[in-house]
Design an enzyme around this catalytic site. Sequence first.
Site, PDB file in Angstrom:
ATOM      1  N   HIS A  50     -12.215  21.581  33.528  1.00 45.44           N
ATOM      2  CA  HIS A  50     -11.195  21.916  32.542  1.00 45.44           C
ATOM      3  C   HIS A  50      -9.978  22.561  33.210  1.00 45.44           C
ATOM      4  O   HIS A  50     -10.075  23.064  34.328  1.00 45.44           O
ATOM      5  CB  HIS A  50     -11.752  22.869  31.484  1.00 45.44           C
ATOM      6  CG  HIS A  50     -12.280  24.144  32.055  1.00 45.44           C
ATOM      7  ND1 HIS A  50     -13.579  24.277  32.495  1.00 45.44           N
ATOM      8  CD2 HIS A  50     -11.712  25.354  32.263  1.00 45.44           C
ATOM      9  CE1 HIS A  50     -13.779  25.501  32.945  1.00 45.44           C
ATOM     10  NE2 HIS A  50     -12.643  26.185  32.823  1.00 45.44           N
TER      11      HIS A  50
ATOM     12  N   ARG B 146     -12.746  26.731  41.830  1.00 47.56           N
ATOM     13  CA  ARG B 146     -11.459  26.040  41.750  1.00 47.56           C
ATOM     14  C   ARG B 146     -11.595  24.677  42.430  1.00 47.56           C
ATOM     15  O   ARG B 146     -11.929  24.586  43.612  1.00 47.56           O
ATOM     16  CB  ARG B 146     -10.366  26.882  42.417  1.00 47.56           C
ATOM     17  CG  ARG B 146      -8.968  26.320  42.214  1.00 47.56           C
ATOM     18  CD  ARG B 146      -7.919  27.178  42.911  1.00 47.56           C
ATOM     19  NE  ARG B 146      -7.830  28.520  42.364  1.00 47.56           N
ATOM     20  CZ  ARG B 146      -7.991  29.627  43.068  1.00 47.56           C
ATOM     21  NH1 ARG B 146      -8.251  29.571  44.363  1.00 47.56           N
ATOM     22  NH2 ARG B 146      -7.905  30.812  42.490  1.00 47.56           N
TER      23      ARG B 146
ATOM     24  N   GLU C 215     -17.566  28.803  27.652  1.00 46.93           N
ATOM     25  CA  GLU C 215     -16.410  29.410  26.998  1.00 46.93           C
ATOM     26  C   GLU C 215     -15.822  28.486  25.951  1.00 46.93           C
ATOM     27  O   GLU C 215     -16.258  27.343  25.794  1.00 46.93           O
ATOM     28  CB  GLU C 215     -15.355  29.783  28.045  1.00 46.93           C
ATOM     29  CG  GLU C 215     -14.829  28.618  28.837  1.00 46.93           C
ATOM     30  CD  GLU C 215     -13.942  29.036  29.997  1.00 46.93           C
ATOM     31  OE1 GLU C 215     -13.495  30.181  30.033  1.00 46.93           O
ATOM     32  OE2 GLU C 215     -13.692  28.181  30.877  1.00 46.93           O
TER      33      GLU C 215
ATOM     34  N   HIS D 200     -17.252  25.984  35.883  1.00 48.10           N
ATOM     35  CA  HIS D 200     -18.076  27.182  35.989  1.00 48.10           C
ATOM     36  C   HIS D 200     -19.552  26.782  36.065  1.00 48.10           C
ATOM     37  O   HIS D 200     -19.975  25.839  35.392  1.00 48.10           O
ATOM     38  CB  HIS D 200     -17.869  28.102  34.786  1.00 48.10           C
ATOM     39  CG  HIS D 200     -16.438  28.436  34.534  1.00 48.10           C
ATOM     40  ND1 HIS D 200     -15.667  29.151  35.427  1.00 48.10           N
ATOM     41  CD2 HIS D 200     -15.626  28.144  33.488  1.00 48.10           C
ATOM     42  CE1 HIS D 200     -14.451  29.298  34.933  1.00 48.10           C
ATOM     43  NE2 HIS D 200     -14.397  28.691  33.765  1.00 48.10           N
TER      44      HIS D 200
END
Length: 322
Positions: free
Chosen positions: A178, A198, A120, A103
Site C-alpha cells: 500500500h 519500505r 490498519e 507490514h
Amino acid sequence: MLNQPLHFAPYLKSVIWGGERIAPFKGIVTDQHQIGESWEISAVPGHVSVVDRGPLEGKSLTELIDTYGAELVGADNYRRYGSAFPLLIKIIDAQADLSVQVHPDDTLAQARHNSPGKTEMWHVIDADPSTKIYAGLNTAITPDEYERRVADNTIMDVIAAYDSAPGATFFLPAGRIHAIGGGNLLAEIQQTSDITYRIYDYDRRDKDGNPRELHTEQAKDAIDYTVYPDYESHPEGSLLAECQYFDVRRITLDGSEPEATPVERPRDSFTIIMCLDGEAEIIDLDNEGASFKITRGESLLFPATMTHLATRGKGTLLTVQS
C-alpha cells in the site's frame, strides 16, 4: 471510577513528505512545518500519549492502564493485551507520495521483532483532485518477480491505484502492499506497531543526497501475493471496518436529530471518538446526561466503564473500539 473521556497531547511528526494541513485541521498554532502525522493516541515506546487536560492531566496512557486496567480498556482487552494498549490512532497529511510499504503479520513480526504485526485502515478526510490511494496487486506476480520489479523500478505497474475522495475507506490487512498518494488527508487506525518494510521510494533522496533504505528482502516474505478484485471498502451503513483488532464506524450528524444518536458498542472495549468535521456533544447516558464537546481534529478516549454514549450536533465522527 472513570467517568469522563481522556484527551491526549498529540505527537506532531515532521517528515519529508508532510504537508501544512494538520495544524489548521486541529486548530493548533505552531511554527512546526511539514507535519505528516499527528499521533492522536499512542502507546508506542518513546511516544506514549500523555493526558493534557482534566484531573488526570500529566498521566501517560500506560500509567493509566497500569492503574485502572479493565476499567479503562475493557475486560476482554485487558485479558488479551495486559498493560499494552492495542491501537495507534493517527491523522496523516501527505503532501507528496509516501513510500510503497508492507507490514508483517503477527507471526512474522513476533519472530523477527518481538512485536505485534500491523493491520490498519484508512478513512479519507480530504483529497486534492487526481489524488491516488495505492492498495494491493492488480496483477499476479511471484516473489522473484517482485524483487526484479523493485530493482528495475516497475513495481508501481502491478500495484492497484484508486482515485481518492473524502469518505473513501481502505482496509489494509498485514501483508497488503500500500501507499498514500500525495494530496491525501486521512485518519489511520492500526495495531500498536511501528514496523514498516519500505518496498519502493521512487528513487528519492534524503537531505544528504542518499537513497532511503529499502527492505526488499524482509518484505518479500511478508507480502500477500493474492490478487483481489477490489481493495476499496464499500461499507453499507455505519460500519467501515471490522476485524479481530478493531471495529470502526462512522456517525454523520446533520444537526436536525431530535434525539441523540446512540454510539454502538459491539465490544467490551474503550471507545475512541474522532471528530473529522464540525463539532458534537458526546452524552453519557448513565451519568445524568453529562456531556462532553468534541470539535474537528480532536480525538477522545472514553473508558470502557462509560458504556452508554450518544452523540448530538453537526459533523462527522469515527468511533473506534478494540
